[in-house]
Write an enzyme that holds these catalytic residues in place. Structure first.
Site, PDB file in Angstrom:
ATOM      1  N   ASN A 133       0.827  -1.222   0.000  1.00  0.00           N
ATOM      2  CA  ASN A 133       0.000   0.000   0.000  1.00  0.00           C
ATOM      3  C   ASN A 133       0.855   1.264   0.000  1.00  0.00           C
ATOM      4  O   ASN A 133       0.591   2.195  -0.755  1.00  0.00           O
ATOM      5  CB  ASN A 133      -0.949  -0.011   1.209  1.00  0.00           C
ATOM      6  CG  ASN A 133      -1.908  -1.189   1.163  1.00  0.00           C
ATOM      7  OD1 ASN A 133      -1.974  -1.896   0.150  1.00  0.00           O
ATOM      8  ND2 ASN A 133      -2.626  -1.419   2.251  1.00  0.00           N
ATOM      9  N   THR A 178     -14.763  37.597 -32.294  1.00  0.00           N
ATOM     10  CA  THR A 178     -15.634  37.208 -31.183  1.00  0.00           C
ATOM     11  C   THR A 178     -16.870  36.631 -31.850  1.00  0.00           C
ATOM     12  O   THR A 178     -17.258  37.084 -32.938  1.00  0.00           O
ATOM     13  CB  THR A 178     -16.032  38.400 -30.281  1.00  0.00           C
ATOM     14  OG1 THR A 178     -16.782  39.322 -31.057  1.00  0.00           O
ATOM     15  CG2 THR A 178     -14.804  39.121 -29.712  1.00  0.00           C
ATOM     16  N   HIS A 179     -17.446  35.619 -31.234  1.00  0.00           N
ATOM     17  CA  HIS A 179     -18.600  34.914 -31.828  1.00  0.00           C
ATOM     18  C   HIS A 179     -18.254  34.352 -33.211  1.00  0.00           C
ATOM     19  O   HIS A 179     -19.130  34.171 -34.040  1.00  0.00           O
ATOM     20  CB  HIS A 179     -19.823  35.822 -31.923  1.00  0.00           C
ATOM     21  CG  HIS A 179     -20.140  36.547 -30.651  1.00  0.00           C
ATOM     22  ND1 HIS A 179     -20.951  36.022 -29.659  1.00  0.00           N
ATOM     23  CD2 HIS A 179     -19.710  37.751 -30.167  1.00  0.00           C
ATOM     24  CE1 HIS A 179     -21.029  36.878 -28.644  1.00  0.00           C
ATOM     25  NE2 HIS A 179     -20.275  37.930 -28.915  1.00  0.00           N
ATOM     26  N   SER A 300      -6.760  11.857 -48.734  1.00  0.00           N
ATOM     27  CA  SER A 300      -7.993  11.082 -48.652  1.00  0.00           C
ATOM     28  C   SER A 300      -7.848   9.867 -49.555  1.00  0.00           C
ATOM     29  O   SER A 300      -7.195   9.936 -50.596  1.00  0.00           O
ATOM     30  CB  SER A 300      -9.168  11.941 -49.111  1.00  0.00           C
ATOM     31  OG  SER A 300     -10.228  11.124 -49.566  1.00  0.00           O
ATOM     32  N   LYS A 306      -7.701  16.240 -51.577  1.00  0.00           N
ATOM     33  CA  LYS A 306      -7.762  16.516 -50.142  1.00  0.00           C
ATOM     34  C   LYS A 306      -6.386  16.620 -49.490  1.00  0.00           C
ATOM     35  O   LYS A 306      -5.469  15.863 -49.792  1.00  0.00           O
ATOM     36  CB  LYS A 306      -8.547  15.408 -49.413  1.00  0.00           C
ATOM     37  CG  LYS A 306     -10.049  15.533 -49.512  1.00  0.00           C
ATOM     38  CD  LYS A 306     -10.618  16.869 -49.081  1.00  0.00           C
ATOM     39  CE  LYS A 306     -11.050  16.926 -47.635  1.00  0.00           C
ATOM     40  NZ  LYS A 306     -11.932  15.901 -47.176  1.00  0.00           N
ATOM     41  N   ASN A 308      -5.851  17.002 -45.518  1.00  0.00           N
ATOM     42  CA  ASN A 308      -6.588  17.138 -44.251  1.00  0.00           C
ATOM     43  C   ASN A 308      -5.649  17.485 -43.095  1.00  0.00           C
ATOM     44  O   ASN A 308      -4.570  16.903 -42.982  1.00  0.00           O
ATOM     45  CB  ASN A 308      -7.319  15.835 -43.923  1.00  0.00           C
ATOM     46  CG  ASN A 308      -8.435  15.538 -44.917  1.00  0.00           C
ATOM     47  OD1 ASN A 308      -9.051  16.460 -45.457  1.00  0.00           O
ATOM     48  ND2 ASN A 308      -8.667  14.266 -45.164  1.00  0.00           N
ATOM     49  N   GLU A 313      -6.883  17.769 -35.933  1.00  0.00           N
ATOM     50  CA  GLU A 313      -8.186  17.188 -35.594  1.00  0.00           C
ATOM     51  C   GLU A 313      -8.047  16.188 -34.453  1.00  0.00           C
ATOM     52  O   GLU A 313      -8.816  16.183 -33.490  1.00  0.00           O
ATOM     53  CB  GLU A 313      -8.778  16.472 -36.807  1.00  0.00           C
ATOM     54  CG  GLU A 313      -9.169  17.386 -37.936  1.00  0.00           C
ATOM     55  CD  GLU A 313      -9.417  16.592 -39.209  1.00  0.00           C
ATOM     56  OE1 GLU A 313     -10.236  15.662 -39.188  1.00  0.00           O
ATOM     57  OE2 GLU A 313      -8.769  16.891 -40.235  1.00  0.00           O
ATOM     58  N   TYR A 340      -6.502   2.123   2.419  1.00  0.00           N
ATOM     59  CA  TYR A 340      -6.292   1.613   1.066  1.00  0.00           C
ATOM     60  C   TYR A 340      -7.442   0.704   0.647  1.00  0.00           C
ATOM     61  O   TYR A 340      -7.946  -0.093   1.441  1.00  0.00           O
ATOM     62  CB  TYR A 340      -4.964   0.842   0.957  1.00  0.00           C
ATOM     63  CG  TYR A 340      -4.764   0.301  -0.443  1.00  0.00           C
ATOM     64  CD1 TYR A 340      -4.185   1.092  -1.432  1.00  0.00           C
ATOM     65  CD2 TYR A 340      -5.221  -0.967  -0.796  1.00  0.00           C
ATOM     66  CE1 TYR A 340      -4.060   0.629  -2.731  1.00  0.00           C
ATOM     67  CE2 TYR A 340      -5.097  -1.436  -2.096  1.00  0.00           C
ATOM     68  CZ  TYR A 340      -4.518  -0.631  -3.059  1.00  0.00           C
ATOM     69  OH  TYR A 340      -4.408  -1.086  -4.345  1.00  0.00           O
ATOM     70  N   GLN A 345      -6.230   1.047  -7.332  1.00  0.00           N
ATOM     71  CA  GLN A 345      -5.410   0.512  -8.418  1.00  0.00           C
ATOM     72  C   GLN A 345      -5.839   1.113  -9.758  1.00  0.00           C
ATOM     73  O   GLN A 345      -5.070   1.112 -10.725  1.00  0.00           O
ATOM     74  CB  GLN A 345      -5.550  -1.011  -8.428  1.00  0.00           C
ATOM     75  CG  GLN A 345      -4.794  -1.724  -9.515  1.00  0.00           C
ATOM     76  CD  GLN A 345      -4.784  -3.225  -9.289  1.00  0.00           C
ATOM     77  OE1 GLN A 345      -4.170  -3.709  -8.356  1.00  0.00           O
ATOM     78  NE2 GLN A 345      -5.493  -3.960 -10.125  1.00  0.00           N
TER      79      GLN A 345
HETATM   80  N1  ARG Z   1      -1.536  -3.394  -7.350  1.00  0.00           N
HETATM   81  C1  ARG Z   1      -1.975  -2.563  -6.273  1.00  0.00           C
HETATM   82  C2  ARG Z   1      -2.274  -1.156  -6.765  1.00  0.00           C
HETATM   83  O1  ARG Z   1      -1.960  -0.874  -7.851  1.00  0.00           O
HETATM   84  C3  ARG Z   1      -0.947  -2.498  -5.205  1.00  0.00           C
HETATM   85  C4  ARG Z   1      -1.184  -3.448  -4.099  1.00  0.00           C
HETATM   86  C5  ARG Z   1      -1.998  -2.872  -3.051  1.00  0.00           C
HETATM   87  N2  ARG Z   1      -2.194  -3.744  -1.938  1.00  0.00           N
HETATM   88  C6  ARG Z   1      -3.044  -4.733  -1.843  1.00  0.00           C
HETATM   89  N3  ARG Z   1      -3.139  -5.341  -0.738  1.00  0.00           N
HETATM   90  N4  ARG Z   1      -3.782  -5.117  -2.844  1.00  0.00           N
HETATM   91  O2  ARG Z   1      -2.836  -0.339  -6.052  1.00  0.00           O
END
Ligand code: ARG
Length: 479
Positions: A133, A178-179, A300, A306, A308, A313, A340, A345
């Protein structure tokens, strides 16, 4: 990002993945029986995309191991063995031979497993006083900090291209809108520099986001901190991070720094989309203000004539996906209780996509802007007879004491007369003018000449040549 493996590189078919790997246990499933988590794994694995964090992960692990040894938590020989192993792992990444294994769900577990394969059980000591974590949060802090710098450098490239065109434009004048209607004439350099200053603010926002990312969460461990005598400040210093989190629960669950970066990128992409739209308009037959270099245009498959402005874009269109990355992650983070959760993730793909997209857009647009050919003669032609100087006729009357509303009405009557008769204000006789307003004469009408209109706008930041010269000088200084 430069040098990083792409987010979607295949790994499952990698010859180095043992054929029975899918049945393996994964290094972290201590609580689970044989085959535990097998069904969850395919859904929860992040290795397909977080593999690109390998450099951040290795840097974090090195700093962590050194800190553990400095604090007497690991012996010097253990530190040396782990550092040697991490170096070998890094070389495998550099050579492209790192054996990814899908059942080690993320980059952290893949590296730890490989380290242990290379150096033996001592490799298992790397994770002392650490959790994935705080580890993944650290990786993201390092990634975001670097990404902000890279995107800022790319934005600088676009600023340079804009400034180069602005300098080459000299005193050329174009309609200001403008506009999307002709409003008042402006210097071409003035127009281009407006984008320069937008990008300047974007770079300030990125620098600001990087400042918030510049803090180390390592030491928060799972959420509550660590019972070991760790020194998070040492880890932060070794990684070049400006500080450590004040609160371990915040440290592992904070993704503000990612959101803030995505917000900064979204605003940046608003700006590049606006510029892109102008390049598309300017490339039309109707405008004809700019001709993209062939390298930045496409043809094109059916219409032989063309050319482009595809790059512009697509640059315009790509803003949408970056906004989507921001909206998606905002929704992911909303309502999450501490601390966490696997939801977090989801920060990675959004972050990587937004960064990759911003870099691609900025690089392409910088090239397109640097190489396009502006057509000041077409811009001047577009100003012919557009009556966009008439505000200054009203101003001339107002300076003679006429209330501005009355002066505006007189200039409006002049505009109507010219538009209906197809005549230029300067073609009207003194008599015709005085019928519109007793104080309206040829001197007042001369104020409407493009060069006079532009020269008169000497207010700070205005379009008068000397004011634009100041902006050019400021822009040079800011680069
Ligand atoms: N792969 C997880 C992430 O990207 C990290 C691990 C986090 N811890 C857990 N106990 N799953 O956040």
């Amino acid at each position: 990002m430069t040098g990083s493996p792409g987010p979607h590189e295949p790994f499952e078919g990698d010859p180095q993945v043992p054929p029975d790997a899918a049945r393996g246990q994964g290094v972290h499933a201590a609580r689970l029986g044989a085959g535990g988590g097998a069904a969850a794994r395919a859904f929860t694995a992040s290795i397909a995309f977080d593999r690109r964090l390998y450099r951040e992960d290795l840097a974090g692990s090195r700093a962590h191991v050194r800190m553990l040894a400095a604090q007497g938590i690991l012996r010097p020989d253990e530190e040396a063995a782990i550092l040697a192993g991490l170096l070998a792992v890094e070389e495998e990444f550099a050579r492209g031979t790192f054996p990814f294994r899908a059942e080690d769900e993320d980059i952290h577990l893949n590296i730890e497993r490989r380290l242990t394969e290379l150096v033996g059980p001592v490799g298992g000591k790397l994770h002392t006083a650490r959790s994935r974590n705080d580890q993944v949060a650290l990786d993201m802090h390092l990634f975001v900090k670097r990404a902000c710098a890279e995107v800022s450098a790319a934005a600088r490239g676009l600023q340079e291209a804009l400034l180069g065109q602005a300098e080459r434009a000299g005193g050329a004048v174009m309609p200001g809108f403008t506009h999307l209607q002709h409003a008042q004439p402006v210097g071409v350099a003035h127009h281009l520099l407006a984008y320069f200053f937008m990008l300047h603010r974007d770079r300030q926002r990125l620098a600001d986001a990087a400042r918030r990312a510049d803090v180390s969460p390592l030491g928060a461990a799972a959420l509550a901190g660590s019972p070991y005598p760790i020194d998070p400040g040492r880890v932060a210093a070794e990684l070049g991070l400006g500080g450590v989190y004040a609160n371990s629960m915040d440290a592992v669950s904070d993704r503000d720094f990612v959101l803030e970066t995505l917000a900064a990128l979204s605003i940046l992409l608003v700006h590049t989309s606006r510029l892109s739209e102008e390049l598309v308009l300017w490339s039309t037959r109707e405008f004809g203000f700019a001709v993209p270099d062939d390298a930045y245009a496409t043809g094109s498959s059916i219409m032989p004539q063309k050319k482009n402005p595809d790059v512009a874009e697509l640059a315009r269109g790509k803003a949408g996906r970056v906004f989507g990355d921001l909206m998606g992650l905002l929704a992911t983070c909303k309502g999450l209780p501490l601390a966490y959760h696997s939801d977090l993730q989801e920060d990675k793909e959004a972050c990587f996509d937004a960064v990759d997209t911003a870099l691609a857009v900025l690089t392409a647009l910088a090239g397109m802007v640097a190489t396009m050919r502006l057509r000041p003669e077409r811009m001047a032609e577009a100003l012919q007879g557009d009556l966009s100087g008439l505000t200054d006729v009203a101003d001339a009357l107002a300076r003679r004491g006429v209330p501005f509303r009355e002066a505006h009405a007189a200039a409006g009557a002049l505009a109507r007369l010219c538009a209906e008769s197809g005549r230029d204000p300067e073609d009207l006789s003194a008599e015709e003018l005085s019928r519109l307003h007793p104080l309206l004469d040829r001197g007042a009408v001369a104020a409407a000449r493009t060069e006079n209109v532009v020269a008169a706008r000497r207010s700070p930041g205005g379009t008068a040549p000397e004011r634009v010269a100041e902006q050019l000088a400021l822009a040079r200084r800011l680069l």
